[in-house]
Design a protein around this motif. Structure first.
Motif, PDB file in Angstrom:
ATOM      1  N   SER A 129       0.823  -1.210   0.000  1.00  0.00           N
ATOM      2  CA  SER A 129       0.000   0.000   0.000  1.00  0.00           C
ATOM      3  C   SER A 129       0.861   1.266   0.000  1.00  0.00           C
ATOM      4  N   ILE A 130       2.161   1.112   0.332  1.00  0.00           N
ATOM      5  CA  ILE A 130       3.084   2.262   0.320  1.00  0.00           C
ATOM      6  C   ILE A 130       3.665   2.364  -1.084  1.00  0.00           C
ATOM      7  N   ALA A 131       3.092   3.206  -1.899  1.00  0.00           N
ATOM      8  CA  ALA A 131       3.504   3.299  -3.304  1.00  0.00           C
ATOM      9  C   ALA A 131       4.777   4.114  -3.476  1.00  0.00           C
ATOM     10  N   ASP A 132       4.947   5.172  -2.675  1.00  0.00           N
ATOM     11  CA  ASP A 132       6.091   6.075  -2.818  1.00  0.00           C
ATOM     12  C   ASP A 132       6.697   6.327  -1.441  1.00  0.00           C
ATOM     13  N   PRO A 133       7.580   5.447  -0.976  1.00  0.00           N
ATOM     14  CA  PRO A 133       8.130   5.591   0.376  1.00  0.00           C
ATOM     15  C   PRO A 133       8.851   6.927   0.569  1.00  0.00           C
ATOM     16  N   GLN A 134       8.513   7.615   1.648  1.00  0.00           N
ATOM     17  CA  GLN A 134       9.124   8.908   1.939  1.00  0.00           C
ATOM     18  C   GLN A 134      10.104   8.844   3.104  1.00  0.00           C
ATOM     19  N   SER A 135       9.938   7.890   3.981  1.00  0.00           N
ATOM     20  CA  SER A 135      10.801   7.778   5.151  1.00  0.00           C
ATOM     21  C   SER A 135      11.536   6.439   5.136  1.00  0.00           C
ATOM     22  N   PHE A 136      12.559   6.362   5.968  1.00  0.00           N
ATOM     23  CA  PHE A 136      13.290   5.110   6.147  1.00  0.00           C
ATOM     24  C   PHE A 136      12.328   3.981   6.516  1.00  0.00           C
ATOM     25  N   GLU A 137      11.425   4.276   7.451  1.00  0.00           N
ATOM     26  CA  GLU A 137      10.483   3.255   7.905  1.00  0.00           C
ATOM     27  C   GLU A 137       9.590   2.784   6.765  1.00  0.00           C
ATOM     28  N   GLU A 138       9.044   3.714   5.990  1.00  0.00           N
ATOM     29  CA  GLU A 138       8.181   3.333   4.863  1.00  0.00           C
ATOM     30  C   GLU A 138       8.957   2.527   3.825  1.00  0.00           C
ATOM     31  N   GLN A 139      10.195   2.898   3.597  1.00  0.00           N
ATOM     32  CA  GLN A 139      11.024   2.172   2.625  1.00  0.00           C
ATOM     33  C   GLN A 139      11.210   0.723   3.065  1.00  0.00           C
ATOM     34  N   ALA A 140      11.519   0.525   4.344  1.00  0.00           N
ATOM     35  CA  ALA A 140      11.710  -0.827   4.855  1.00  0.00           C
ATOM     36  C   ALA A 140      10.411  -1.623   4.833  1.00  0.00           C
ATOM     37  N   MET A 141       9.323  -0.987   5.250  1.00  0.00           N
ATOM     38  CA  MET A 141       8.025  -1.674   5.268  1.00  0.00           C
ATOM     39  C   MET A 141       7.597  -2.070   3.859  1.00  0.00           C
ATOM     40  N   ARG A 142       7.919  -1.211   2.897  1.00  0.00           N
ATOM     41  CA  ARG A 142       7.512  -1.471   1.515  1.00  0.00           C
ATOM     42  C   ARG A 142       8.243  -2.675   0.922  1.00  0.00           C
ATOM     43  N   PHE A 143       9.472  -2.910   1.354  1.00  0.00           N
ATOM     44  CA  PHE A 143      10.265  -3.947   0.702  1.00  0.00           C
ATOM     45  C   PHE A 143      10.428  -5.231   1.501  1.00  0.00           C
ATOM     46  N   VAL A 144      10.357  -5.170   2.840  1.00  0.00           N
ATOM     47  CA  VAL A 144      10.503  -6.427   3.595  1.00  0.00           C
ATOM     48  C   VAL A 144       9.368  -6.672   4.575  1.00  0.00           C
ATOM     49  N   GLY A 145       8.552  -5.679   4.850  1.00  0.00           N
ATOM     50  CA  GLY A 145       7.445  -5.865   5.774  1.00  0.00           C
ATOM     51  C   GLY A 145       7.817  -5.580   7.218  1.00  0.00           C
TER      52      GLY A 145
END
Length: 385
Positions: A129-145
């Motif tokens: 659901s995170i299409a465009d990660p803006q933070s470190f946390e969103e980036q990690a959640m987007r790629f590994v959960g």
């Protein structure tokens, strides 16, 4: 052609490489450093009691895809094969980093094949659901959960940067290293290794030239530049200007050094991913020289914190307020004549060793061309972002 007199501020990689290139063209070079040794934060020294080669300011592992840089460092030192294989302790277990097929199978108690693991992470774990990660946390959640993020990245990042991963830009985690095979080599570059007798010996070789004079325990003052044709400054950018606009933010490291009779942890680097463990990692230095044999060991526990005025700066923070201040200092730097700002501190960027050397070689070439053409050496400054 008239030869010049040049001042290098800092006896680390930037100053040594630029100085050597200028000296080889017949220019006089003076290199000064406030510390009592050459090498900057790459400084290595053999421990008298154990014989272990110690990375005094924390481990430095050479890795690059730049064949020219690899050839350059091998002119001054014999590089031994070395692969960085990092482990991490989390939830009472030891895992392999970067996250790979072994890590995934161990963590989830599975025996998945590569294609099965890929589907499992991308379809069942990753937050799509995170299409465009803006933070470190969103980036990690987007790629590994969430589960892998909280086990291996969240606590470590909070300790390393002193803030929550949601406050850090996604760019810090540019490409999250996740491998769907059993490759646990931390780096992916073609050339990887360690100088057989440490980085300080290598840098001493670079500085070994009759036209290079090294002055240690010497503080730089801007008035010193009046005696030279040009200054190459690798100290803190804000420090050159007396911090007149304020101080740029850095993280620094404290090392708790201890010895051990035997093999303490069986690997060079053990990360601690959980926030309740106060240190980020333990490094065992004899494992950085696997071609040597030592019965005893030298280890460092690493603690990260905000750098104060008297601390050694390690990692530029580069968050929003620092970037705004950085732009102001860059404008001052661009207007400063007869000075080139170089290296990690001079350009306020975290640089790997190979990039530092490549930039130093390019800066030296730029400077020599300008000198031969009778032109003023305008500051060679890397863009802010």
């Amino acid at each position: 052609m008239i030869k010049g007199r040049f001042l290098m501020v800092g006896a680390g990689l930037s100053g040594a490489v630029i100085g050597r290139e200028l000296a080889e063209q017949g220019h006089e070079v003076t290199i000064l450093d406030s510390r009592n040794h050459i090498g900057g934060n790459c400084h290595t020294a053999r421990d008298a009691e154990t014989g272990v080669m110690v990375h005094v300011y924390g481990p430095h592992i050479f890795h690059t895809d730049d064949e020219g840089v690899w050839d350059y460092v091998n002119r001054y030192a014999r590089f031994m094969p070395y692969k960085n294989r990092v482990k991490t302790t989390s939830q009472g277990q030891v895992f392999s980093l970067p996250v790979n097929l072994h890590t995934i199978n161990q963590f989830f108690g599975r025996t998945m094949r590569p294609d099965e693991a890929h589907a499992f992470i991308t379809e069942e774990q990753a937050d799509t659901s995170i299409a465009d990660p803006q933070s470190f946390e969103e980036q990690a959640m987007r790629f590994v959960g969430r589960e892998l993020y909280e086990a291996f990245f969240k606590g470590y990042t909070i300790k390393q940067w002193g803030c929550h991963p949601s406050e850090l830009p996604a760019s810090i985690l540019k490409r999250l290293p996740v491998r769907f095979n059993y490759d646990d080599n931390y780096f992916f570059h073609r050339f990887q290794g360690m100088p057989e007798n440490g980085y300080t010996e290598m840098i001493a070789g670079i500085l070994d030239h009759p036209l290079i004079t090294v002055k240690l325990n010497t503080l730089f003052d801007r008035s010193m530049g009046d005696d030279y044709d040009h200054v190459f400054y690798s100290g803190p950018l804000d420090g050159y200007f007396g911090y007149e606009l304020g101080r740029l933010g850095y993280r620094t490291l404290d090392f708790e050094r201890f010895t051990y009779d035997g093999d303490y942890q069986g690997c060079a680097v053990m990360n601690y991913g959980e926030e309740h463990v106060p240190y980020t990692r333990i490094t065992e230095h004899k494992h950085f020289s696997p071609w040597e044999t030592h019965e005893s060991s030298i280890c460092y526990r690493e603690f990260s914190r905000a750098a104060g005025p008297d601390d050694i700066p390690y990692y530029p923070i580069r968050q929003v307020k620092e970037k705004e201040l950085l732009r102001e200092y860059v404008e001052l730097a661009r207007k400063t004549r007869k000075v080139t700002f170089v290296g990690r501190l001079g350009t306020y960027r975290y640089l790997d060793m190979d990039v530092t050397i490549r930039e130093a070689l390019d800066i030296a070439e730029f400077a020599l061309t300008a000198w031969s053409e009778g032109k003023e050496m305008q500051p060679f400054f890397v863009p802010v972002l």
